[in-house]
Motif scaffolding. Structure first.
Motif, PDB file in Angstrom:
ATOM      1  N   HIS A   4       0.746  -1.392   0.148  1.00 18.56           N
ATOM      2  CA  HIS A   4      -0.027  -0.296   0.107  1.00 18.56           C
ATOM      3  C   HIS A   4       0.852   1.500   0.348  1.00 18.56           C
ATOM      4  CE1 HIS A   4       0.589   0.969   4.297  1.00 18.56           C
ATOM      5  NE2 HIS A   4       0.845  -0.478   4.648  1.00 18.56           N
ATOM      6  N   SER A   5      -0.095   1.925  -0.671  1.00 22.85           N
ATOM      7  CA  SER A   5       0.444   3.313  -0.706  1.00 22.85           C
ATOM      8  C   SER A   5       1.858   3.980   0.874  1.00 22.85           C
ATOM      9  CB  SER A   5      -0.545   4.505  -1.111  1.00 22.85           C
ATOM     10  OG  SER A   5       0.808   5.267  -1.527  1.00 22.85           O
ATOM     11  N   ASP A   6       3.028   4.349   0.625  1.00 26.29           N
ATOM     12  CA  ASP A   6       3.944   4.906   2.186  1.00 26.29           C
ATOM     13  C   ASP A   6       4.403   3.935   2.844  1.00 26.29           C
ATOM     14  OD1 ASP A   6       5.269   7.165   2.724  1.00 26.29           O
ATOM     15  OD2 ASP A   6       3.821   7.619   4.595  1.00 26.29           O
ATOM     16  N   GLN A   7       3.894   2.061   2.025  1.00 19.76           N
ATOM     17  CA  GLN A   7       4.454   1.168   3.352  1.00 19.76           C
ATOM     18  C   GLN A   7       6.471   0.833   3.515  1.00 19.76           C
ATOM     19  OE1 GLN A   7       2.563  -2.354   2.311  1.00 19.76           O
ATOM     20  NE2 GLN A   7       4.155  -3.704   3.533  1.00 19.76           N
ATOM     21  N   ALA A   8       6.535   1.417   4.196  1.00 18.64           N
ATOM     22  CA  ALA A   8       8.163   0.858   5.103  1.00 18.64           C
ATOM     23  C   ALA A   8       8.759  -0.585   3.960  1.00 18.64           C
ATOM     24  CB  ALA A   8       8.287   1.256   6.129  1.00 18.64           C
ATOM     25  N   VAL A   9       9.424  -0.403   2.817  1.00 16.62           N
ATOM     26  CA  VAL A   9       9.243  -2.063   2.537  1.00 16.62           C
ATOM     27  C   VAL A   9      11.439  -1.564   2.090  1.00 16.62           C
ATOM     28  CG1 VAL A   9       7.856  -2.335   1.495  1.00 16.62           C
ATOM     29  CG2 VAL A   9       9.789  -1.055   0.307  1.00 16.62           C
ATOM     30  N   ALA A  10      11.654  -3.205   2.176  1.00 18.69           N
ATOM     31  CA  ALA A  10      13.312  -3.309   2.082  1.00 18.69           C
ATOM     32  C   ALA A  10      13.300  -4.071   0.747  1.00 18.69           C
ATOM     33  CB  ALA A  10      14.121  -4.299   3.405  1.00 18.69           C
ATOM     34  N   ILE A  11      13.835  -3.206   0.142  1.00 13.23           N
ATOM     35  CA  ILE A  11      14.492  -4.286  -1.649  1.00 13.23           C
ATOM     36  C   ILE A  11      15.814  -4.725  -1.655  1.00 13.23           C
ATOM     37  CG2 ILE A  11      15.100  -3.071  -4.316  1.00 13.23           C
ATOM     38  CD1 ILE A  11      12.125  -2.204  -2.865  1.00 13.23           C
ATOM     39  N   ALA A  12      15.839  -6.310  -1.387  1.00 10.97           N
ATOM     40  CA  ALA A  12      16.627  -6.619  -0.971  1.00 10.97           C
ATOM     41  C   ALA A  12      17.105  -7.197  -2.841  1.00 10.97           C
ATOM     42  CB  ALA A  12      16.637  -8.238  -0.806  1.00 10.97           C
ATOM     43  N   VAL A  13      18.487  -6.725  -2.751  1.00 13.24           N
ATOM     44  CA  VAL A  13      18.990  -7.314  -4.279  1.00 13.24           C
ATOM     45  C   VAL A  13      21.084  -8.278  -4.410  1.00 13.24           C
ATOM     46  CG1 VAL A  13      20.006  -6.101  -6.887  1.00 13.24           C
ATOM     47  CG2 VAL A  13      18.449  -4.602  -5.156  1.00 13.24           C
ATOM     48  N   ARG A  14      20.713  -9.016  -4.958  1.00 11.90           N
ATOM     49  CA  ARG A  14      21.956  -9.821  -4.631  1.00 11.90           C
ATOM     50  C   ARG A  14      23.146  -9.126  -5.495  1.00 11.90           C
ATOM     51  NH1 ARG A  14      21.488 -13.226  -0.547  1.00 11.90           N
ATOM     52  NH2 ARG A  14      19.260 -14.849  -0.754  1.00 11.90           N
ATOM     53  N   PRO A  15      24.145  -9.240  -4.899  1.00 15.79           N
ATOM     54  CA  PRO A  15      25.299  -8.190  -5.216  1.00 15.79           C
ATOM     55  C   PRO A  15      25.736  -8.867  -6.648  1.00 15.79           C
ATOM     56  CG  PRO A  15      25.993  -9.307  -3.323  1.00 15.79           C
ATOM     57  CD  PRO A  15      25.234  -9.590  -3.701  1.00 15.79           C
ATOM     58  N   GLU A  16      25.505  -9.848  -7.577  1.00 16.86           N
ATOM     59  CA  GLU A  16      25.926 -10.212  -8.564  1.00 16.86           C
ATOM     60  C   GLU A  16      24.752  -9.901  -9.435  1.00 16.86           C
ATOM     61  OE1 GLU A  16      22.893 -13.580  -7.188  1.00 16.86           O
ATOM     62  OE2 GLU A  16      24.725 -12.291  -6.553  1.00 16.86           O
ATOM     63  N   LYS A  17      23.634  -9.343  -9.457  1.00 19.83           N
ATOM     64  CA  LYS A  17      22.893  -8.770  -9.893  1.00 19.83           C
ATOM     65  C   LYS A  17      23.143  -7.416 -10.067  1.00 19.83           C
ATOM     66  CE  LYS A  17      19.450 -12.924  -8.670  1.00 19.83           C
ATOM     67  NZ  LYS A  17      19.714 -13.751  -9.532  1.00 19.83           N
ATOM     68  N   MET A  18      23.448  -7.173  -9.129  1.00 21.18           N
ATOM     69  CA  MET A  18      24.305  -5.494 -10.149  1.00 21.18           C
ATOM     70  C   MET A  18      24.735  -4.957 -11.041  1.00 21.18           C
ATOM     71  SD  MET A  18      23.960  -3.902  -5.903  1.00 21.18           S
ATOM     72  CE  MET A  18      22.218  -2.705  -5.324  1.00 21.18           C
ATOM     73  N   VAL A  19      25.514  -4.084 -11.984  1.00 23.00           N
ATOM     74  CA  VAL A  19      25.837  -3.509 -12.575  1.00 23.00           C
ATOM     75  C   VAL A  19      26.862  -2.461 -12.247  1.00 23.00           C
ATOM     76  CG1 VAL A  19      26.719  -3.306 -14.763  1.00 23.00           C
ATOM     77  CG2 VAL A  19      24.776  -4.238 -14.602  1.00 23.00           C
ATOM     78  N   ILE A  20      28.543  -2.712 -12.548  1.00 26.56           N
ATOM     79  CA  ILE A  20      28.846  -1.471 -11.585  1.00 26.56           C
ATOM     80  C   ILE A  20      29.458  -0.533 -13.054  1.00 26.56           C
ATOM     81  CG2 ILE A  20      31.490  -2.693 -11.144  1.00 26.56           C
ATOM     82  CD1 ILE A  20      31.212  -1.139  -8.869  1.00 26.56           C
ATOM     83  N   GLN A  21      29.239   0.628 -12.983  1.00 18.71           N
ATOM     84  CA  GLN A  21      30.429   1.281 -14.299  1.00 18.71           C
ATOM     85  C   GLN A  21      30.920   2.618 -13.900  1.00 18.71           C
ATOM     86  OE1 GLN A  21      26.697   0.311 -16.560  1.00 18.71           O
ATOM     87  NE2 GLN A  21      27.040   2.929 -16.776  1.00 18.71           N
ATOM     88  N   ARG A  22      32.049   2.857 -14.536  1.00 22.78           N
ATOM     89  CA  ARG A  22      31.874   4.770 -14.763  1.00 22.78           C
ATOM     90  C   ARG A  22      31.475   5.476 -14.871  1.00 22.78           C
ATOM     91  NH1 ARG A  22      37.357   2.516 -16.337  1.00 22.78           N
ATOM     92  NH2 ARG A  22      39.449   2.216 -14.751  1.00 22.78           N
TER      93      ARG A  22
END
Length: 376
Positions: free
Chosen positions: A286-304
């Motif tokens: 529901h709107s304004d609900q506090a949540v935690a977003i879980a993202v595994r490190p290998e699913k992130m992309v790092i770039q300059r």
């Protein structure tokens, strides 16, 4: 074959082992708290959790070394209440192995069979079978003191399997082995379990061990089961923040729900501008609900370089630490909000031109379907 094994998804399948509303108290302390669980025949099942969560107590109740304060445990539709350990069709392999130092390998394996009064010819045939199974034929006459840690582990396994129990219980079976040998032995245990078609129930606090070996994992916390699922489901779709953080590495991004847009959830977070876009249709928010977003490190992309204007889920920060692990490089990125993200990148080639270095400004992105929303 292992992927096609899923009796728990068949409504007609009957569990081999049932824990029905089981509680175990030690004085005022509750070790197992109103727990219910089904385990199926030929399943490689793992009880996973931190120290003190109740997993070993649960196994010891199945073995008969402890008795439930409440509830019922059945095996093959037989109520185990009042059945002593030596009358149960289960065998337990302890972490310490508990081999008899004055007996040879073959005599250690034969010990339980002799206690049962089996004929000598049958004992000899069974011992030979177990020695072949664990590949210790050449070491049959040696004493435990003449064996390596991995060899002693195999003797203990052979002794536990020799009586051909319906269920083999393994309490932290690989804890005494070094990392490389432990990884090799995990696959050996899987092969043996598959060949025998026996039900294995393993207790461990090692997430990688559980993920590698088990058909299903029950994650425990404070005497309760938090989630029961296949390794892939536990890792990719954790039900709670505790599971996401306990099983593998994960980044947790705090935020508040703004609403839905084009079938995606929009989440406002101080870590990202503009808001995050998350594809997690199973969540009801529901709107304004506090949540935690879980993202595994290998699913992130790092770039300059800045990502394109159509990019979503863009976070900016500075490289704080770098860890080179051979197959992976781990980057710890400090965001402007002060949070630290862990991002991993596979080292697919031997050389990288102008690699990302300490103190560099970088951009971290992830796809909408790479994240899981945890409302708990």
């Amino acid at each position: 074959m292992r992927r096609s094994f899923a009796p728990w998804s068949d409504p007609a399948a009957k569990p081999l082992i049932r824990f029905e509303n089981v509680t175990k108290r030690f004085g005022d302390a509750v070790a197992v708290d109103h727990l219910s669980l089904n385990i199926y025949e030929s399943e490689f099942f793992c009880l996973l959790g931190p120290s003190g969560c109740g997993k070993t107590t649960l196994m010891r109740m199945l073995a008969g070394f402890e008795h439930p304060s409440e509830g019922r445990i059945t095996l093959a539709d037989r109520d185990l209440a009042g059945v002593p350990p030596y009358r149960r069709p289960v065998n337990m392999m302890f972490q310490s192995y508990a081999l008899f130092p004055h007996m040879s390998v073959e005599r250690n394996i034969a010990f339980g069979l002799k206690q049962d009064g089996l004929p000598k010819a049958e004992i000899a045939a069974r011992v030979d079978e177990m020695l072949r199974l664990v590949q210790l034929e050449r070491l049959a006459k040696r004493s435990p003191s003449q064996l390596s840690g991995g060899q002693r582990q195999r003797v203990a396994l052979a002794r536990a399997l020799a009586k051909k129990p319906k269920v083999l219980l393994l309490d932290e079976p690989l804890g005494a082995l070094d990392k490389k040998l432990r990884e090799e032995t995990q696959f050996e245990l899987m092969d043996i379990q598959h060949d025998l078609g026996m039900t294995f129930v393993v207790v461990t606090h090692d997430q990688e061990e559980a993920m590698t070996m088990a058909d299903r994992i029950a994650v425990m916390d404070h005497g309760r089961i938090v989630q029961v699922a296949t390794p892939g489901e536990i890792y990719e779709q954790p039900k709670t923040r505790f599971i996401a953080e306990f099983v593998g590495d994960v980044n947790i991004i705090e935020g508040n729900v703004l609403g839905q847009e084009n079938g995606h959830w929009r989440v406002r977070s101080r870590s990202a501008q503009p808001p995050l876009t998350i594809d997690d249709p199973d969540e009801v928010l529901h709107s304004d609900q506090a949540v935690a977003i879980a993202v595994r490190p290998e699913k992130m992309v790092i770039q300059r370089d800045p990502p394109g204007t159509d990019a979503v889920n863009v976070l900016t920060g500075e490289v704080w630490d770098i860890g080179y692990l051979g197959d992976w490089t781990v980057y710890r990125v400090k965001l402007a909000s002060g949070e630290i993200l862990r991002v991993t990148r596979a080292n697919r080639s031997r050389y990288v031109e102008s690699p990302i270095d300490w103190d560099e400004q970088v951009y971290v992105t992830f796809a909408p379907d790479a994240a899981v929303i945890l409302a708990e």
